[in-house]
Write a protein that holds these residues in place. Structure first.
Motif, PDB file in Angstrom:
ATOM      1  N   VAL A  62       0.864  -1.173   0.000  1.00 31.66           N
ATOM      2  CA  VAL A  62       0.000   0.000   0.000  1.00 31.66           C
ATOM      3  C   VAL A  62       0.905   1.227   0.000  1.00 31.66           C
ATOM      4  CG1 VAL A  62      -1.890  -1.144   1.209  1.00 31.66           C
ATOM      5  CG2 VAL A  62      -0.249   0.161   2.515  1.00 31.66           C
ATOM      6  N   PHE A  63       0.372   2.310  -0.510  1.00 34.21           N
ATOM      7  CA  PHE A  63       1.101   3.570  -0.520  1.00 34.21           C
ATOM      8  C   PHE A  63       0.418   4.529   0.437  1.00 34.21           C
ATOM      9  CE2 PHE A  63       2.146   1.535  -4.476  1.00 34.21           C
ATOM     10  CZ  PHE A  63       3.489   1.801  -4.621  1.00 34.21           C
ATOM     11  N   VAL A  64       1.195   5.191   1.249  1.00 28.17           N
ATOM     12  CA  VAL A  64       0.651   6.130   2.222  1.00 28.17           C
ATOM     13  C   VAL A  64       1.318   7.487   2.006  1.00 28.17           C
ATOM     14  CG1 VAL A  64       0.251   6.642   4.651  1.00 28.17           C
ATOM     15  CG2 VAL A  64       0.353   4.250   3.897  1.00 28.17           C
ATOM     16  N   GLN A  65       0.487   8.506   1.835  1.00 29.63           N
ATOM     17  CA  GLN A  65       0.988   9.873   1.726  1.00 29.63           C
ATOM     18  C   GLN A  65       0.738  10.577   3.059  1.00 29.63           C
ATOM     19  OE1 GLN A  65       0.321  11.874  -2.188  1.00 29.63           O
ATOM     20  NE2 GLN A  65      -1.163  10.200  -2.409  1.00 29.63           N
ATOM     21  N   ALA A  72      11.071   9.795  11.997  1.00 29.56           N
ATOM     22  CA  ALA A  72      10.270   8.929  12.870  1.00 29.56           C
ATOM     23  C   ALA A  72       9.699   7.746  12.098  1.00 29.56           C
ATOM     24  CB  ALA A  72       9.155   9.733  13.523  1.00 29.56           C
ATOM     25  N   ILE A  73       9.239   7.997  10.868  1.00 27.78           N
ATOM     26  CA  ILE A  73       8.729   6.906  10.029  1.00 27.78           C
ATOM     27  C   ILE A  73       9.852   5.914   9.728  1.00 27.78           C
ATOM     28  CG2 ILE A  73       7.874   6.335   7.721  1.00 27.78           C
ATOM     29  CD1 ILE A  73       6.357   9.050   7.811  1.00 27.78           C
ATOM     30  N   TYR A  74      10.986   6.435   9.303  1.00 30.72           N
ATOM     31  CA  TYR A  74      12.118   5.586   8.946  1.00 30.72           C
ATOM     32  C   TYR A  74      12.607   4.767  10.144  1.00 30.72           C
ATOM     33  CZ  TYR A  74      16.453   4.164   6.722  1.00 30.72           C
ATOM     34  OH  TYR A  74      17.476   3.419   6.199  1.00 30.72           O
ATOM     35  N   ASP A  75      12.607   5.360  11.319  1.00 29.37           N
ATOM     36  CA  ASP A  75      13.068   4.672  12.530  1.00 29.37           C
ATOM     37  C   ASP A  75      12.201   3.467  12.898  1.00 29.37           C
ATOM     38  OD1 ASP A  75      15.181   6.404  12.794  1.00 29.37           O
ATOM     39  OD2 ASP A  75      14.256   7.603  14.397  1.00 29.37           O
ATOM     40  N   ARG A  76      10.957   3.463  12.473  1.00 30.16           N
ATOM     41  CA  ARG A  76      10.057   2.352  12.811  1.00 30.16           C
ATOM     42  C   ARG A  76      10.313   1.102  11.969  1.00 30.16           C
ATOM     43  NH1 ARG A  76       4.599   4.682  15.341  1.00 30.16           N
ATOM     44  NH2 ARG A  76       5.632   6.258  16.613  1.00 30.16           N
ATOM     45  N   VAL A 112       4.481   0.618   1.893  1.00 35.00           N
ATOM     46  CA  VAL A 112       4.448  -0.265   3.050  1.00 35.00           C
ATOM     47  C   VAL A 112       3.914  -1.618   2.606  1.00 35.00           C
ATOM     48  CG1 VAL A 112       3.541  -0.582   5.380  1.00 35.00           C
ATOM     49  CG2 VAL A 112       3.890   1.727   4.507  1.00 35.00           C
ATOM     50  N   TYR A 113       4.602  -2.681   2.979  1.00 35.54           N
ATOM     51  CA  TYR A 113       4.103  -4.030   2.721  1.00 35.54           C
ATOM     52  C   TYR A 113       3.396  -4.523   3.977  1.00 35.54           C
ATOM     53  CZ  TYR A 113       6.625  -4.315  -1.645  1.00 35.54           C
ATOM     54  OH  TYR A 113       7.064  -4.101  -2.925  1.00 35.54           O
ATOM     55  N   ILE A 114       2.129  -4.862   3.830  1.00 35.16           N
ATOM     56  CA  ILE A 114       1.315  -5.281   4.962  1.00 35.16           C
ATOM     57  C   ILE A 114       1.033  -6.770   4.851  1.00 35.16           C
ATOM     58  CG2 ILE A 114      -0.916  -4.972   6.107  1.00 35.16           C
ATOM     59  CD1 ILE A 114      -0.794  -2.064   5.193  1.00 35.16           C
ATOM     60  N   LYS A 154       1.065   1.240  13.697  1.00 28.34           N
ATOM     61  CA  LYS A 154       2.489   1.309  13.348  1.00 28.34           C
ATOM     62  C   LYS A 154       2.980   2.701  12.937  1.00 28.34           C
ATOM     63  CE  LYS A 154       3.000  -3.239  13.526  1.00 28.34           C
ATOM     64  NZ  LYS A 154       3.795  -3.927  14.496  1.00 28.34           N
ATOM     65  N   LEU A 155       2.100   3.524  12.354  1.00 35.34           N
ATOM     66  CA  LEU A 155       2.563   4.794  11.789  1.00 35.34           C
ATOM     67  C   LEU A 155       1.783   6.027  12.204  1.00 35.34           C
ATOM     68  CD1 LEU A 155       3.333   3.851   8.071  1.00 35.34           C
ATOM     69  CD2 LEU A 155       4.974   4.451   9.840  1.00 35.34           C
TER      70      LEU A 155
END
Length: 78
Positions: free
Chosen positions: A4-7, A21-25, A44-46, A59-60
């Motif tokens: 999925v793509f998240v903007q 913060a996103i990258y750190d997760r 993001v692969y879910i 998660k985000l």
């Protein structure tokens, strides 16, 4: 796994902080800065057995300084 793509639209001046913060997760496979209505785009692969909304919320979406998100579901790769 389904991609999925998240903007993300960030509060003014907070894009780099949100991106870190996103990258750190460690759950996004790709993260880009973008121009236009949104500031960041993540791929993001879910896991197939996960609820997309719940997964992303847990998660985000609790990261500070995110003012809006847009999630695009994918169905088939060509």
């Amino acid at each position: 796994m389904r991609p999925v793509f998240v903007q993300f639209r960030c509060e003014p001046g907070k894009t780099y902080q949100v991106a870190e913060a996103i990258y750190d997760r460690e759950i996004v496979s790709e993260l880009y800065s973008t121009s236009g209505e949104y500031d960041l785009l993540a791929k993001v692969y879910i896991p197939e057995d996960e609820d997309v909304g719940k997964y992303l919320s847990e998660k985000l979406f609790d990261i500070p300084h995110i003012s809006r998100t847009l999630t695009t579901m994918t169905f088939r790769a060509f």
